[in-house]
Design a protein around this motif. Structure first.
Motif, PDB file in Angstrom:
ATOM      1  N   LYS A 191       0.620  -1.264  -0.141  1.00 57.98           N
ATOM      2  CA  LYS A 191       0.198   0.133   0.370  1.00 57.98           C
ATOM      3  C   LYS A 191       0.921   1.680  -0.221  1.00 57.98           C
ATOM      4  O   LYS A 191       0.345   2.221  -0.912  1.00 57.98           O
ATOM      5  N   ARG A 236       4.008   2.073  -1.087  1.00 60.86           N
ATOM      6  CA  ARG A 236       4.342   1.197  -2.123  1.00 60.86           C
ATOM      7  C   ARG A 236       3.932   2.022  -3.451  1.00 60.86           C
ATOM      8  O   ARG A 236       4.441   3.056  -4.666  1.00 60.86           O
ATOM      9  N   ARG A 237       2.303   1.860  -3.380  1.00 63.55           N
ATOM     10  CA  ARG A 237       1.614   2.378  -4.704  1.00 63.55           C
ATOM     11  C   ARG A 237       1.647   3.861  -4.148  1.00 63.55           C
ATOM     12  O   ARG A 237       1.296   5.002  -4.847  1.00 63.55           O
ATOM     13  N   ASP A 238       1.020   4.220  -2.818  1.00 63.08           N
ATOM     14  CA  ASP A 238       0.862   6.160  -2.710  1.00 63.08           C
ATOM     15  C   ASP A 238       2.078   5.918  -2.568  1.00 63.08           C
ATOM     16  O   ASP A 238       2.400   7.266  -3.820  1.00 63.08           O
ATOM     17  N   GLU A 296       3.894   5.680  -5.848  1.00 59.33           N
ATOM     18  CA  GLU A 296       4.213   5.310  -7.135  1.00 59.33           C
ATOM     19  C   GLU A 296       3.176   6.531  -7.071  1.00 59.33           C
ATOM     20  O   GLU A 296       3.574   7.300  -8.547  1.00 59.33           O
TER      21      GLU A 296
END
Length: 139
Positions: A23, A25-27, A29
């Motif tokens: 999560k 890492r998604r933030d 990105e």
């Protein structure tokens, strides 16, 4: 299965080679994409402007620069410097000169290690042959 806590948010996640959870890492990105788009539209913006407009922390923007995902346009930047010699750089952690020197040093170190391994292998083979020879003589 390796279970760890995310360094950033503290959530438990299945470790997959990263120190932060999927999560976070998604933030990251999403933040990167915001910053990248803003820079494309405003190429002369400084970090403070980028941070204010994208609502991405300036530390995270500097992290993107150090990872090599972004590049500073100004040749005389005071933002990033080579971690080895201190020379101003546009992206990453090391200047081109230091990068080449470190690659050469690593190759030498690996080469020495491989030659040591090769020598040890040859010595072990000689010992085995000698032991076989002795065993054959005893029979």
């Amino acid at each position: 299965m390796d279970i760890r806590n995310c360094r950033r948010c503290g959530r438990v996640y299945s470790y997959d080679g990263f120190n932060i959870c999927p999560k976070c890492r998604r933030d990251d990105e999403m933040d990167f994409q915001k910053v990248k788009k803003y820079i494309e539209e405003n190429p002369s913006a400084n970090i403070k402007e980028i941070s204010d407009e994208t609502e991405v922390d300036s530390k995270k923007i500097i992290e993107f620069l150090k990872e090599g995902r972004l590049e500073v346009r100004d040749e005389n930047n005071l933002l990033l410097s080579c971690e080895r010699c201190g020379k101003p750089i546009k992206t990453g952690r090391f200047c081109d000169k230091c990068t080449l020197e470190m690659q050469r040093e690593f190759k030498q170190a690996i080469g020495n290690r491989q030659s040591d391994t090769l020598q040890n292998t040859k010595i072990k083979q000689k010992i085995r042959v000698t032991e076989r020879y002795r065993d054959d003589e005893k029979k």
